[in-house]
Design a protein around this motif. Structure first.
Motif, mmCIF file in Angstrom:
data_model
loop_
_atom_site.group_PDB
_atom_site.id
_atom_site.type_symbol
_atom_site.label_atom_id
_atom_site.label_comp_id
_atom_site.label_asym_id
_atom_site.label_seq_id
_atom_site.Cartn_x
_atom_site.Cartn_y
_atom_site.Cartn_z
ATOM 1 N N GLY A 96 -6.402 -5.531 5.221
ATOM 2 C CA GLY A 96 -5.900 -4.163 5.107
ATOM 3 C C GLY A 96 -6.757 -3.339 4.168
ATOM 4 O O GLY A 96 -7.455 -3.866 3.305
ATOM 5 N N ASP A 97 -6.705 -2.045 4.342
ATOM 6 C CA ASP A 97 -7.396 -1.118 3.468
ATOM 7 C C ASP A 97 -6.386 -0.050 3.078
ATOM 8 O O ASP A 97 -5.817 0.583 3.982
ATOM 9 C CB ASP A 97 -8.582 -0.491 4.220
ATOM 10 C CG ASP A 97 -9.604 0.124 3.283
ATOM 11 O OD1 ASP A 97 -9.278 0.320 2.105
ATOM 12 O OD2 ASP A 97 -10.721 0.407 3.746
ATOM 13 N N PRO A 98 -6.039 0.123 1.824
ATOM 14 C CA PRO A 98 -6.709 -0.309 0.595
ATOM 15 C C PRO A 98 -6.166 -1.582 -0.057
ATOM 16 O O PRO A 98 -6.453 -1.816 -1.232
ATOM 17 C CB PRO A 98 -6.477 0.876 -0.331
ATOM 18 C CG PRO A 98 -5.124 1.384 0.039
ATOM 19 C CD PRO A 98 -4.954 1.100 1.502
ATOM 20 N N GLU A 99 -5.450 -2.434 0.691
ATOM 21 C CA GLU A 99 -4.935 -3.651 0.054
ATOM 22 C C GLU A 99 -6.065 -4.575 -0.414
ATOM 23 O O GLU A 99 -5.984 -5.195 -1.481
ATOM 24 C CB GLU A 99 -4.046 -4.434 1.025
ATOM 25 C CG GLU A 99 -2.697 -3.789 1.316
ATOM 26 C CD GLU A 99 -2.713 -3.012 2.610
ATOM 27 O OE1 GLU A 99 -3.774 -2.428 2.954
ATOM 28 O OE2 GLU A 99 -1.672 -2.985 3.293
ATOM 29 N N ASN B 273 -2.079 -7.206 12.123
ATOM 30 C CA ASN B 273 -3.451 -6.719 12.203
ATOM 31 C C ASN B 273 -4.354 -7.934 12.175
ATOM 32 O O ASN B 273 -4.026 -8.941 11.556
ATOM 33 C CB ASN B 273 -3.779 -5.791 11.029
ATOM 34 C CG ASN B 273 -2.930 -4.521 11.050
ATOM 35 O OD1 ASN B 273 -2.240 -4.197 10.101
ATOM 36 N ND2 ASN B 273 -2.952 -3.821 12.164
ATOM 37 N N LYS C 83 1.069 4.876 1.618
ATOM 38 C CA LYS C 83 0.452 5.536 2.773
ATOM 39 C C LYS C 83 0.501 7.057 2.747
ATOM 40 O O LYS C 83 -0.339 7.706 3.341
ATOM 41 C CB LYS C 83 1.131 5.063 4.061
ATOM 42 C CG LYS C 83 0.815 3.610 4.403
ATOM 43 C CD LYS C 83 1.044 3.324 5.887
ATOM 44 C CE LYS C 83 0.486 1.972 6.281
ATOM 45 N NZ LYS C 83 1.495 0.917 6.351
ATOM 46 N N ASP D 187 0.831 -1.204 0.000
ATOM 47 C CA ASP D 187 0.000 0.000 0.000
ATOM 48 C C ASP D 187 0.864 1.252 0.000
ATOM 49 O O ASP D 187 2.068 1.195 0.252
ATOM 50 C CB ASP D 187 -1.059 -0.015 1.115
ATOM 51 C CG ASP D 187 -0.532 0.466 2.445
ATOM 52 O OD1 ASP D 187 0.704 0.565 2.597
ATOM 53 O OD2 ASP D 187 -1.345 0.755 3.336
ATOM 54 N N PHE E 184 -3.168 -10.175 9.088
ATOM 55 C CA PHE E 184 -2.467 -9.279 8.162
ATOM 56 C C PHE E 184 -1.089 -9.060 8.765
ATOM 57 O O PHE E 184 -0.968 -8.580 9.889
ATOM 58 C CB PHE E 184 -3.305 -8.008 8.092
ATOM 59 C CG PHE E 184 -2.696 -6.746 7.546
ATOM 60 C CD1 PHE E 184 -1.348 -6.558 7.335
ATOM 61 C CD2 PHE E 184 -3.540 -5.675 7.244
ATOM 62 C CE1 PHE E 184 -0.838 -5.372 6.858
ATOM 63 C CE2 PHE E 184 -3.053 -4.479 6.765
ATOM 64 C CZ PHE E 184 -1.692 -4.332 6.580
ATOM 65 N N ARG F 142 -7.292 -8.328 10.865
ATOM 66 C CA ARG F 142 -8.321 -8.033 9.861
ATOM 67 C C ARG F 142 -7.592 -7.850 8.547
ATOM 68 O O ARG F 142 -6.360 -7.884 8.507
ATOM 69 C CB ARG F 142 -8.984 -6.716 10.250
ATOM 70 C CG ARG F 142 -7.862 -5.713 10.564
ATOM 71 C CD ARG F 142 -8.221 -4.299 10.510
ATOM 72 N NE ARG F 142 -7.094 -3.470 10.913
ATOM 73 C CZ ARG F 142 -6.210 -2.939 10.104
ATOM 74 N NH1 ARG F 142 -6.277 -3.149 8.806
ATOM 75 N NH2 ARG F 142 -5.219 -2.187 10.548
HETATM 76 N N1 GLY Z 1 -3.233 -0.594 4.831
HETATM 77 C C1 GLY Z 1 -2.889 -0.607 6.175
HETATM 78 C C2 GLY Z 1 -3.975 -0.987 7.098
HETATM 79 O O1 GLY Z 1 -5.060 -1.376 6.701
HETATM 80 O O2 GLY Z 1 -3.742 -0.921 8.296
#
Ligand code: GLY
Ligand code: AMP
Length: 431
Positions: A297-300, A293, A222, A220, A277, A295
């Motif tokens: 990832g966002d935006p992955e 993490n 950032k 990603d 993650f 959960r």
């Molecule tokens: N892309 C990083 C996150 O979701 O924490």
């Protein structure tokens, strides 16, 4: 059997999960709490907040939900799975994707994650943890390190709890601000760690607590501006696959990080069912864990989901049941590139409620991140507004597909980075 699914969350990540789940022939009724206009074009929206556990419980019971998929981390860290599974109103075989409060500490406490990695010999930056009142000890540890200095609030801080500074005095100020309450109780402890110099990459697994399936890896972007300049954001784009994640690198990730992590969760009795993650740093070809993490990832996720060929819902059900033994994740070869269109001013102050217009955007997947409906019109409602994803026969083609169409999406003040995936296209020795 068909499964009634409740998806929790309201961002681009959840829209991408919904898009993939909705492709499954195993899907019965599909609900999202709260969802967003994009998600709710696929799943029926239930108004409310993911922190309202009573509402989630009521929805699970009333809608006869078979599987809950939790998008964000907060409810997991706050024990949503434990809350639902002990409730006498909930059927015994309710399936849930996401760890209980115990496993969620991997993300909810950086100190816990660091100790876990130390117990299981998982490569990560050297560190020490300090509590309020240990400022002097913390400064002494900082003086033993070389800059840049990495100072982290222990608990959840919405991605803002990491302060990297080039001087001791700045690092000292970071300590003062965290101990002074800048992140509330998340800052009751701080983790100070060695700086890892390398390139970041995100790996993801879906685990039943013992076995696991590897998802496509992603990278990603950032920072707000091109060339990775400017302040951090929730993510301005993503790309998958990542050229340096060849078989040799992935083998190291599996043997040094993924396997020991899952074995560690198992031997510590955590019954983890859900996504993990792994935020990794590639330091000269060797992977180190920056963070876990609990959960996706966002935006992955917006680049990862379109690259999964097999039935995600089938995998989710199997993982939540605790038996992934018959499952295989099919990863499609075509690369994906995602570019986020954000509100002008983000990540600082920005306006909301601007109408969004979209030309027909064939070949693009448009995931809603921060949108709302106002009198039937799609409007902006957050900093990150839309995630535009395209697949291509090559990274170049996927990138071109996004950038040649991104002008068709407009709203007042719309902004996006123009260099997503370029560094990966130019990666030396790209496979
Ligand atoms: N892309 C990083 C996150 O979701 O924490
Ligand atoms: P985290 O919230 O732990 O993901 O940290 C946020 C960002 O800070 C990461 O994505 C990295 O870019 C950076 N970071 C965190 N820890 C380190 C470290 N030990 N060395 C270098 N960069 C780091």
């Amino acid at each position: 059997m068909k499964y009634n699914v409740l998806l929790l969350g309201s961002g681009g990540r959840e829209h991408a999960l919904a898009y993939k789940i909705a492709k499954s022939p195993m899907l019965g009724k599909f609900y999202a709490l709260p969802g967003n206009p994009g998600i709710n074009s696929i799943a029926e929206g239930v108004e409310g907040s993911v922190s309202d556990f009573d509402l989630i419980l009521k929805t699970v019971v009333e809608k006869d939900i078979d599987l809950v998929v939790c998008g964000p981390e907060d409810p997991l860290v706050n024990g949503l799975r434990d809350f639902l599974t002990v409730s006498p109103q909930v059927k015994k075989d309710l399936l849930f994707i996401g760890p209980g409060r115990d496993g969620a500490r991997l993300e909810g406490s950086k100190d816990f994650a660091k100790e876990f990695m130390a117990r299981h010999g998982i490569p990560t930056a050297a560190y020490r943890t300090f509590s309020t009142g240990q400022k002097e000890e913390a400064m002494e540890f900082l003086r033993s390190l070389r800059p840049p200095y990495v100072v982290k609030a222990d608990g959840l801080a919405a991605g803002k709890g990491v302060i990297i500074s080039s001087s001791l005095s700045e690092a000292g100020e970071a300590l003062d601000s965290i101990f002074g309450g800048r992140f509330g109780s998340a800052g009751a402890k701080v983790v100070i760690e060695e700086y890892l110099d390398g390139v970041e990459v995100s790996y993801f697994i879906l685990t039943d607590g013992r076995r696991w399936l590897l998802l496509p890896e992603a990278k990603d972007y950032k920072r707000i501006w091109d060339g990775d300049k400017g302040p951090n954001t929730g993510g301005m784009g993503s790309v998958s696959p990542v050229p340096f994640c060849d078989a040799a690198f992935t083998d190291k990730v599996v043997s040094r990080i993924i396997e020991p992590t899952v074995r560690g969760l198992e031997t510590e009795g955590m019954d983890y069912r859900g996504f993990i993650f792994f935020g990794l740093m590639n330091c000269g070809g060797d992977p180190y864990v920056i963070e876990y993490n609990v959960r996706m990832g966002d935006p992955e996720t917006e680049s990862v989901m379109p690259r999964i060929g097999s039935d995600l819902l089938q995998h989710l059900v199997a993982a939540a049941r605790g038996d992934l033994s018959g499952e295989q994740m099919e990863i499609l070869p075509r690369p994906a590139v995602t570019c986020i269109v954000v509100s002008g001013g983000y990540p600082d102050k920005y306006g909301k409620g601007y109408p969004i217009t979209m030309e027909p955007v064939d070949q693009l997947m448009v995931f809603n991140a921060g949108t709302a409906l106002k009198d039937g019109q799609l409007v902006t409602s957050g900093g990150r507004v839309l995630a535009l994803t395209a697949l291509g026969d090559s990274l170049e083609e996927a990138r071109e597909a996004v950038y040649s169409r991104i002008g068709g999406v407009s709203f007042e003040g719309a902004f996006h980075r123009s260099d997503i995936a370029l560094d990966m296209i130019n990666w030396p020795g790209r496979r």
